[in-house]
Design a protein around this motif. Sequence first.
Motif, PDB file in Angstrom:
ATOM      1  N   MET A 136       0.850  -1.220   0.001  1.00 22.09           N
ATOM      2  CA  MET A 136      -0.186  -0.080   0.054  1.00 22.09           C
ATOM      3  C   MET A 136       0.850   1.272  -0.064  1.00 22.09           C
ATOM      4  SD  MET A 136      -2.984  -0.761  -0.243  1.00 22.09           S
ATOM      5  CE  MET A 136      -4.125   0.515   0.060  1.00 22.09           C
ATOM      6  N   MET A 154       1.511   2.808  -3.178  1.00 22.75           N
ATOM      7  CA  MET A 154       0.424   3.488  -3.959  1.00 22.75           C
ATOM      8  C   MET A 154       0.479   4.998  -3.667  1.00 22.75           C
ATOM      9  SD  MET A 154      -1.671   1.509  -5.610  1.00 22.75           S
ATOM     10  CE  MET A 154      -2.944   2.593  -5.603  1.00 22.75           C
ATOM     11  N   LEU A 208      -0.546   7.996  -6.534  1.00 23.01           N
ATOM     12  CA  LEU A 208      -2.014   8.382  -6.482  1.00 23.01           C
ATOM     13  C   LEU A 208      -1.795  10.086  -6.287  1.00 23.01           C
ATOM     14  CD1 LEU A 208      -3.542   5.958  -3.665  1.00 23.01           C
ATOM     15  CD2 LEU A 208      -4.526   6.812  -5.717  1.00 23.01           C
ATOM     16  N   GLY A 245     -13.478  -1.325  -1.184  1.00 21.12           N
ATOM     17  CA  GLY A 245     -12.632  -0.515  -1.791  1.00 21.12           C
ATOM     18  C   GLY A 245     -12.665   0.857  -0.927  1.00 21.12           C
ATOM     19  N   ALA A 288      -9.872   0.468   1.480  1.00 18.25           N
ATOM     20  CA  ALA A 288      -8.543   0.607   0.858  1.00 18.25           C
ATOM     21  C   ALA A 288      -8.451   2.099   0.660  1.00 18.25           C
ATOM     22  CB  ALA A 288      -8.603  -0.293  -0.477  1.00 18.25           C
ATOM     23  N   ALA A 289      -9.452   2.911   0.205  1.00 20.84           N
ATOM     24  CA  ALA A 289      -9.344   4.222  -0.276  1.00 20.84           C
ATOM     25  C   ALA A 289      -8.827   5.078   0.958  1.00 20.84           C
ATOM     26  CB  ALA A 289     -10.585   4.791  -0.792  1.00 20.84           C
ATOM     27  N   LEU A 291      -5.220   6.043   1.897  1.00 20.79           N
ATOM     28  CA  LEU A 291      -4.519   6.668   0.944  1.00 20.79           C
ATOM     29  C   LEU A 291      -5.067   8.109   0.862  1.00 20.79           C
ATOM     30  CD1 LEU A 291      -5.249   3.773  -1.460  1.00 20.79           C
ATOM     31  CD2 LEU A 291      -2.859   4.519  -0.465  1.00 20.79           C
ATOM     32  N   GLU A 295      -5.417   5.347 -10.243  1.00 20.85           N
ATOM     33  CA  GLU A 295      -4.900   4.390  -9.408  1.00 20.85           C
ATOM     34  C   GLU A 295      -5.585   4.047  -8.202  1.00 20.85           C
ATOM     35  OE1 GLU A 295      -1.751   3.310  -9.657  1.00 20.85           O
ATOM     36  OE2 GLU A 295      -1.488   4.560 -11.583  1.00 20.85           O
ATOM     37  N   MET A 296      -6.636   4.842  -7.774  1.00 23.84           N
ATOM     38  CA  MET A 296      -7.756   4.054  -6.968  1.00 23.84           C
ATOM     39  C   MET A 296      -8.449   2.993  -7.680  1.00 23.84           C
ATOM     40  SD  MET A 296      -8.475   4.172  -3.834  1.00 23.84           S
ATOM     41  CE  MET A 296      -8.868   2.570  -3.653  1.00 23.84           C
ATOM     42  N   GLU A 341      -6.732  -0.257  -8.168  1.00 21.96           N
ATOM     43  CA  GLU A 341      -6.610  -0.488  -6.516  1.00 21.96           C
ATOM     44  C   GLU A 341      -7.783  -1.618  -6.416  1.00 21.96           C
ATOM     45  OE1 GLU A 341      -4.632  -1.589  -2.792  1.00 21.96           O
ATOM     46  OE2 GLU A 341      -4.165  -1.244  -4.770  1.00 21.96           O
ATOM     47  N   ARG A 373      -7.764  -4.625  -8.653  1.00 18.74           N
ATOM     48  CA  ARG A 373      -6.902  -5.781  -8.000  1.00 18.74           C
ATOM     49  C   ARG A 373      -7.328  -6.268  -6.881  1.00 18.74           C
ATOM     50  NH1 ARG A 373      -3.174  -1.229  -8.251  1.00 18.74           N
ATOM     51  NH2 ARG A 373      -1.877  -1.152 -10.393  1.00 18.74           N
ATOM     52  N   LYS A 374      -8.167  -5.733  -6.015  1.00 18.65           N
ATOM     53  CA  LYS A 374      -8.410  -6.288  -4.456  1.00 18.65           C
ATOM     54  C   LYS A 374     -10.007  -6.930  -4.889  1.00 18.65           C
ATOM     55  CE  LYS A 374      -6.081  -4.042  -0.887  1.00 18.65           C
ATOM     56  NZ  LYS A 374      -4.728  -3.929  -1.525  1.00 18.65           N
TER      57      LYS A 374
END
Length: 420
Positions: A1, A4, A8, A43, A46-47, A50, A326-327, A330, A333-334
């Motif tokens: 992470m 990233m 970002l 999601g 994860a955000a 970041l 990029e988000m 991400e 991917r997840k």
Amino acid sequence: MKNMIKPLLLALSGVTVALVTAGASAQTKVTITVASFPDLDRGVKAAIPLYQKLHPEVEIKLASLAYPDHHTAMTTALATGANLPDVMAVDNDFIGKFAESGGLEDLSKAPYNAMQYRSKVAKFSYPQAMSGTGALNAMPVDIGPGAMFYRKDLTDKAGVTEADLTKSWESYIEAGKKVKAATGAYMLGNAVDIKDIYIRSGLKDGEGIYFDKKGQPLVTSARFAKAFELAKAARTAGIDGKIGAWSNEWTEGFKRDRIASQMMGAWLNGHLTNWLAKESAGKWRSAQLPNNSFGYWGGSFYAIPKKAQNKAAAWEFIKFLTLNKEMQLEAFRKLDAFPSLIEAQNDAFLDQPIEYLGGQKARQQWKVAADKIQAIAVDKYDPVARDVVNAELEKVLEQNKDIKTALADAQATLKKRVRR
């Protein structure tokens, strides 16, 4: 992470504007609440770290409920104006209803001016979130290009090729007979799946699935008749398990090698990999839908309620989730959540082989499907129509009701239940 953060920051340069709240400095602490549901909530999780690297002045609180509970709670909140979040996640099945509720901000207008981003996302995603008045009530975050996942080991055993599965619906049904005879596995969980795809096939941009532009039902059309005929043919052939999607029997069907194919959104790959069929890695493949069909399953959106407390901060976070490459990647991917942002769809990540699918580069295939999906108009009564049509199809499949009569009854029921 950690890796990233730099991309970002760079990617946000053209997207994020400084957050300024009325009468306060940009560094004033602001708390926004986000209401979501699994797996979309992953999601958001994860955000958050970041985003807070970029905006330490913003605190984000996530409230997540099970899929049906979330949408029930949001329906009540919009109706009463109480317990509303700042950012509201909405699934594709509910977006038409919520868009027509009158309780969401129109993102096409100032200060949002979101129409400027329309060319940046999948062409069919904006129309899904637009009401009859042309208001844009939510931003798309992911889409669900349709795919057919199938067990290559089972089809190989039956002497069935991928071309047999995809050439036509009739060919798919014939292939299903061979697979059932050779392996004992059902070709698909439920014949209703075929109907769901066919009624979305052949539509043009701006056309609706169940209703025309004047709000009149379309369910007696040749499109619905053929969809019912194909579903009936699959049931008569004995190739479907009469299993409802997401039921315990459905999930067990994957684990026990009882379902040889499943047509859903590309995101199903994540579910197969992580919980539906962990032990079957390498045995599954992805193909386009039969008969050169292209459609979507699901898709997710973020909206801002009109009575939200922190609309400016909410909008900045929504842009981060939906317009930042990029988000978006991400989340891809997840979650295997296919990005709505075209820039993310064109990333080299799509060229990577998927180990679970035997090294297949299936994301390239899903991109082809996403490019071909039409911008179908949604109607707030689509959920009602879906239930009415499914009830009549059940009578056709289980009670041998005449198809023409069933569709006429569905049309009559809709005219009674939907008062324009």
